[in-house]
Write a protein that holds these residues in place. Structure first.
Motif, short mmCIF file in Angstrom:
data_model
loop_
_atom_site.label_atom_id
_atom_site.label_comp_id
_atom_site.label_asym_id
_atom_site.label_seq_id
_atom_site.Cartn_x
_atom_site.Cartn_y
_atom_site.Cartn_z
N VAL A 455 86.86 -0.26 -14.94
CA VAL A 455 87.43 0.40 -13.91
C VAL A 455 88.78 0.62 -13.82
CG1 VAL A 455 87.63 0.32 -11.55
CG2 VAL A 455 85.24 -0.22 -12.44
N ILE A 456 89.65 -0.30 -14.14
CA ILE A 456 91.21 -0.26 -14.29
C ILE A 456 91.47 0.71 -15.43
CG2 ILE A 456 92.99 -1.55 -14.92
CD1 ILE A 456 91.61 -4.07 -13.78
N THR A 457 90.62 0.70 -16.37
CA THR A 457 91.05 1.78 -17.53
C THR A 457 90.64 3.07 -16.83
OG1 THR A 457 90.59 0.00 -19.23
CG2 THR A 457 90.50 2.33 -20.06
N VAL A 458 89.74 3.38 -16.25
CA VAL A 458 89.46 4.83 -15.95
C VAL A 458 90.53 5.17 -14.78
CG1 VAL A 458 87.72 6.24 -14.70
CG2 VAL A 458 87.04 4.62 -16.52
N THR A 459 91.01 4.19 -14.12
CA THR A 459 92.15 4.45 -12.82
C THR A 459 92.98 4.61 -13.61
OG1 THR A 459 90.74 2.89 -11.51
CG2 THR A 459 92.92 3.52 -10.86
N GLY A 460 93.53 4.09 -14.67
CA GLY A 460 94.81 4.20 -15.49
C GLY A 460 94.77 5.73 -16.03
N LEU A 461 93.64 6.15 -16.35
CA LEU A 461 93.46 7.54 -16.81
C LEU A 461 93.63 8.50 -15.70
CD1 LEU A 461 92.95 9.24 -19.34
CD2 LEU A 461 90.65 9.15 -19.05
N ALA A 462 93.08 8.14 -14.79
CA ALA A 462 93.50 9.25 -13.64
C ALA A 462 94.83 8.91 -13.04
CB ALA A 462 92.50 8.80 -12.49
N VAL A 463 95.51 7.81 -13.12
CA VAL A 463 97.03 7.84 -12.59
C VAL A 463 97.97 8.95 -13.73
CG1 VAL A 463 98.75 6.22 -12.56
CG2 VAL A 463 96.54 5.65 -11.48
N ARG A 464 97.23 8.95 -14.92
CA ARG A 464 98.14 9.71 -15.99
C ARG A 464 98.17 10.98 -15.55
NH1 ARG A 464 101.41 7.61 -20.10
NH2 ARG A 464 101.49 9.10 -21.53
N ALA A 465 97.04 11.47 -14.82
CA ALA A 465 97.11 12.82 -14.64
C ALA A 465 97.72 13.07 -13.16
CB ALA A 465 95.57 13.29 -14.24
N VAL A 466 98.15 12.17 -12.24
CA VAL A 466 98.89 12.34 -11.16
C VAL A 466 100.35 12.83 -11.50
CG1 VAL A 466 99.93 11.27 -9.20
CG2 VAL A 466 97.67 10.63 -10.01
N PRO A 467 101.04 13.95 -10.86
CA PRO A 467 102.30 14.59 -10.90
C PRO A 467 103.41 13.31 -11.20
CG PRO A 467 101.44 15.66 -9.26
CD PRO A 467 100.37 14.48 -9.58
N GLU A 468 104.45 13.51 -11.96
CA GLU A 468 105.24 12.42 -12.26
C GLU A 468 106.05 11.98 -11.02
OE1 GLU A 468 107.51 9.92 -14.66
OE2 GLU A 468 105.62 11.30 -15.26
N ALA A 469 106.49 13.12 -10.11
CA ALA A 469 107.03 12.48 -8.88
C ALA A 469 106.23 11.69 -8.00
CB ALA A 469 107.45 13.79 -7.93
N ALA A 470 104.83 11.69 -8.01
CA ALA A 470 104.14 10.71 -7.14
C ALA A 470 103.22 9.64 -8.13
CB ALA A 470 103.02 11.70 -6.23
N ARG A 471 103.95 9.71 -9.06
CA ARG A 471 103.19 8.46 -9.95
C ARG A 471 103.68 6.97 -9.85
NH1 ARG A 471 102.98 10.23 -16.19
NH2 ARG A 471 102.49 12.22 -15.02
N ARG A 472 104.84 6.81 -9.24
CA ARG A 472 105.27 5.57 -9.27
C ARG A 472 104.54 4.59 -8.60
NH1 ARG A 472 109.17 2.86 -12.41
NH2 ARG A 472 110.10 1.36 -11.20
#
Length: 846
Positions: A455-472
């Protein structure tokens, strides 16, 4: 631009010296140029005239403004003199002698200079209360608002006391009627007061009137036909608060006062909890209700309740009181800056509605209630999620948790005050990880660790798709989740790594029959899930974390994965060290691309830790130890030389220095293990057989230590400094060999002396910079010279010792004879017969 007709071909052309069609000369361009020159001269003259006229008009305007300011100042002074308060000046009566006659004193004609009065009169003093330096403390409107506001408060207190206490003298209907009448009168008075400008009093009376609405509802509940009819008191209370909120909202649109806006927000808070109180059975229900309350607060903050318009548009906005402006003696109107222009407002007499502005304090109150509702909802949702024991219950709690987190994120995005959006996005990320992890662990309890990591890995993959400005925010939340789950995995991985080393002890003589059982006991029921979870967390760290901490987490994940692999998969003792060795080499090689000192230190420490565990796991046999240590030595040497072959960053020097230190530490052990694997081993343990095995191993170790000390001495002499990792690796290798020379079974006195010389050389190498810093400038030898001399002495002693081992008594033999330095004990040799005696003879042939 003008055009001409060519005199040759007759075509229309632009002004030019030659025709572009027939190349014939055009004489008319000279006349056209003269016309242009005349036009330019006329325009310059006109421009000069306009500038001169503009200067004249500016001078006239300045004079008119000057005269206007003087006349206005004179008018202000005349008006001030006309409205100035009357001053009464009293003087003390003059002193006259007691023998003077009554009446006015006789007038004496002036003759010469009048004499000075004997007793001058006292200075005048003011008798009126109008002091222009101290304006009145309250205006007439404030004086009107104070008693009216106090009267409204007294009426409200009387109504509350009446509703709460006066229950014995009249029935419920009469009390309800009186409260309703008082409420209507209280709500009808504020609009009339507001139209007269008494807004403060109107606000107070409106607040008291709205307070009477729930009190009237309480009196309505006391009526027998309603309170005894079986209705739920909490539902009735929720309905009363809902009616109060609706009344306050409608009253806001009618009066534009502030008090009804606050009443709307406050009365709306308990409506949903009271209406759903009878149906809530656990923390999940409270989490859902509070999430809806937070959503309601978000709507109120975005609605028109939070903004207001002036109650009376014809009144100017309130101006804070300030001290009266005093005109200085040197300030004159003509000294003011010149006005650029005069603007005439054609709509000066029209009445316009004032602009909408936020109600002071209401928006902050609404957002605070929203934040409290979100926080309490999240707490209840987490509690419900942890208590869930079935998949439907866990799914419901997870959905409520996600709803509360999304509502909080929506509020943060609407508010747009950093760092609230990042914090809310991080909370949503943690809610997603926690909800899906709990659902997976409840559904498959035996695979909880692996599923959480997935689950943490899949969430990390989804975070990768978030725009850079809202990824922090999501990245930091992923780091928190990785840290928490990594601690659990780290505990299991460390137990597995320690078990791999413990199963290989005692060194070169372990009980290999219990090796698989000890590894299986270390990992328990998790088996292969431990290594898989560590690998998935490593992938999640690479995908989701910020770039400034990504390397450190990735190195930690690779380290834990390598430690967990042998015990999780159940590798044989011959293969157990190699995953850790390969991981250590990979971490060191990748560390050459590090760009920061922190990342380089992380790579160096990670490679050192995994390499040490790999070396410890290879102690099952001398051959395996030799293979592992030789591999580590070669890899460390290549990494240390890589910076000289290719251009590397400054941070990579840290990795190369640690690689050199690791190679220096691994070389003595590799040589010793190789010699131990090649020397014949006698199964019968006697003092002579121990010396037969120990002395060659120690001699080879001495030579390897001399090589590492010699390299360190060359670096010290050439660079006038020695890297700390190289010094530490060399010193630890020398220390371990010296300890073996003193404590290994079968070691002789000569081995102890050589080991002592090696230790002294290592200490001098380590202290060489300190010796250079504290020595006198006129001394010939420095710390590097002393260290090099000690290394040379140790090398000579080592070569003598090796010569004595290989050629006792001056003859050459391999393998070495049974007795070294003890030719008087040939009977102790395990080789029987003449061979042992001949080996002790100085004239024996090899």
């Amino acid at each position: 631009m003008a055009t001409f007709q060519c005199s040759s071909c007759g075509r229309e052309i632009k002004p030019a010296v030659r025709c572009p069609h027939c190349a014939a000369d055009q004489p008319q361009w000279v006349e056209h140029l003269a016309d242009i020159e005349r036009s330019i001269a006329e325009m310059k003259a006109r421009d000069a005239a306009i500038a001169r006229e503009q200067r004249q008009i500016a001078a006239k305007m300045q004079a008119a403004l000057f005269q206007r300011d003087i006349l206005a100042h004179a008018g202000e002074e005349r008006l001030k003199q006309a409205t100035r308060p009357r001053r009464v000046l009293r003087r003390r009566p003059g002193r006259r002698p007691p023998t003077a006659t009554a009446g006015a004193p006789p007038r004496v004609p002036r003759q010469g200079t009048p004499p000075a009065p004997e007793d001058p009169p006292p200075p005048p003093r003011w008798l009126d209360a109008d002091d222009p330096e101290h304006p009145p403390e309250a205006s007439s409107r404030e004086v009107q608002n104070i008693p009216l506001g106090l009267g409204a408060l007294l009426l409200g207190v009387a109504a509350v006391v009446f509703a709460a206490v006066a229950t014995s003298s009249m029935d419920a209907l009469a009390r309800l009627g009186i409260l309703l009448l008082a409420t209507v009168l209280m709500l009808l008075a504020p609009p009339a007061l507001a139209r007269r400008g008494l807004t403060s009093t109107a606000e107070t009376i409106a607040a008291v009137g709205l307070l009477l609405v729930p009190l009237a509802g309480n009196a309505l509940w006391a009526v027998d036909r309603i309170g005894v009819g079986g209705a739920s008191p909490t539902i009735f209370a929720g309905a009363i608060f809902a009616v109060t909120a609706v009344v306050a909202l409608g009253y806001t649109g009618w009066t534009n006062l502030r008090a009804p806006r606050f009443a709307t927000v406050l009365a709306a808070q308990p409506v949903l909890p009271l209406l759903a109180y009878d149906r809530i059975t656990g923390p999940g229900g409270w989490a859902l209700v509070l999430a809806l309350v937070a959503l309601l607060d978000l709507g109120l903050a975005r609605s028109g309740v939070a903004v207001e318009r002036p109650v009376r548009p014809d009144l100017p906005p309130p101006v804070p009181p300030s001290a009266p402006r005093q005109r200085g003696a040197e300030h004159r109107p003509e000294g003011d800056p010149e006005e650029a222009a005069e603007l005439i407002d054609v709509n000066a007499g029209a009445t316009q509605a004032g602009p909408a502005r936020p109600v002071p304090g209401l928006r902050e109150l609404t957002w605070m209630l929203h934040a409290v509702a979100v926080a309490v909802s999240l707490a209840y949702a987490v509690t419900a999620l942890l208590r869930a024991q079935t998949v439907p219950t866990a799914t419901g709690a997870g959905v409520v948790l996600l709803l509360a987190a999304v509502v909080g994120l929506a509020g943060a995005l609407v508010l747009r005050r950093p760092p609230l959006p990042d914090v809310a996005a991080g909370i949503v990320t943690l809610a997603v990880i926690g909800a899906f992890s709990r659902i997976a662990s409840v559904a498959l309890p035996g695979r909880a660790l692996l599923l959480i990591a997935a689950v943490i890995t899949v969430t990390g993959l989804a975070v990768r798709a978030v725009p850079e400005a809202a990824r922090r925010g999501p990245q930091l939340a992923s780091a928190v989740a990785l840290t928490v789950s990594g601690l659990v995995v780290a505990g299991g991985a460390l137990r597995a790594g320690v078990a791999t080393v413990r199963a290989a002890l005692p060194a070169w003589a372990p009980d290999l029959d219990r090796y698989p059982g000890e590894l299986a006991a270390a990992v328990g029921p998790t088996t292969w899930q431990l290594a898989a979870a560590a690998f998935l967390l490593t992938v999640a760290a690479v995908l989701a974390l910020p770039s400034d901490i990504r390397r450190e987490f990735a190195v930690a994940g690779a380290l834990l994965t390598a430690l967990a692999v042998p015990a999780s998969i159940g590798l044989e003792w011959t293969m157990a060290p190699w995953p850790m060795v390969v991981t250590a080499i990979g971490i060191g090689v990748v560390g050459l691309s590090a760009r920061t000192d922190r990342a380089a230190v992380a790579h160096a420490v990670g490679a050192a830790v995994v390499g040490l565990f790999g070396a410890g796991a290879s102690l099952s046999s001398p051959a395996l130890t030799a293979a592992v240590l030789i591999t580590l030595f070669v890899a460390g040497t290549l990494v240390a030389l890589a910076a000289r072959i290719r251009i590397a960053s400054a941070a990579a020097e840290t990795v190369t220095a640690w690689a050199a230190g690791g190679a220096a530490f691994a070389l003595p052990g590799a040589v010793a293990a190789f010699v131990a694997a090649t020397v014949p081993n006698d199964p019968t343990l006697t003092p002579a057989s121990l010396r037969e095995v120990t002395v060659p191993v120690l001699a080879a170790s001495f030579l390897a230590v001399c090589v590492t000390l010699g390299y360190a001495a060359v670096v010290q002499v050439s660079q006038r400094r020695i890297p700390a990792p190289l010094s530490v690796g060399t010193g630890l290798g020398a220390l371990i060999v010296t300890a073996a020379a003193f404590g290994a079974p079968g070691a002789t006195v000569a081995d102890a002396w050589v080991g002592a010389l090696l230790l002294v050389a290592a200490v001098l190498l380590f202290l060489a910079p300190s010796i250079d810093a504290g020595r006198r400038a006129d001394l010939t030898l420095d710390g590097s010279d002393l260290a090099a001399a000690a290394v040379t002495t140790a090398l000579v002693a080592t070569l003598v010792r090796i010569g004595a081992v290989l050629a006792p008594g001056g003859s050459w033999r391999w393998p070495p004879p049974c007795s070294w330095w003890s030719p008087s004990e040939p009977a102790a040799c395990p080789r029987s017969g003449d061979a042992g005696r001949s080996s002790a003879s100085p004239s024996a042939a090899p």
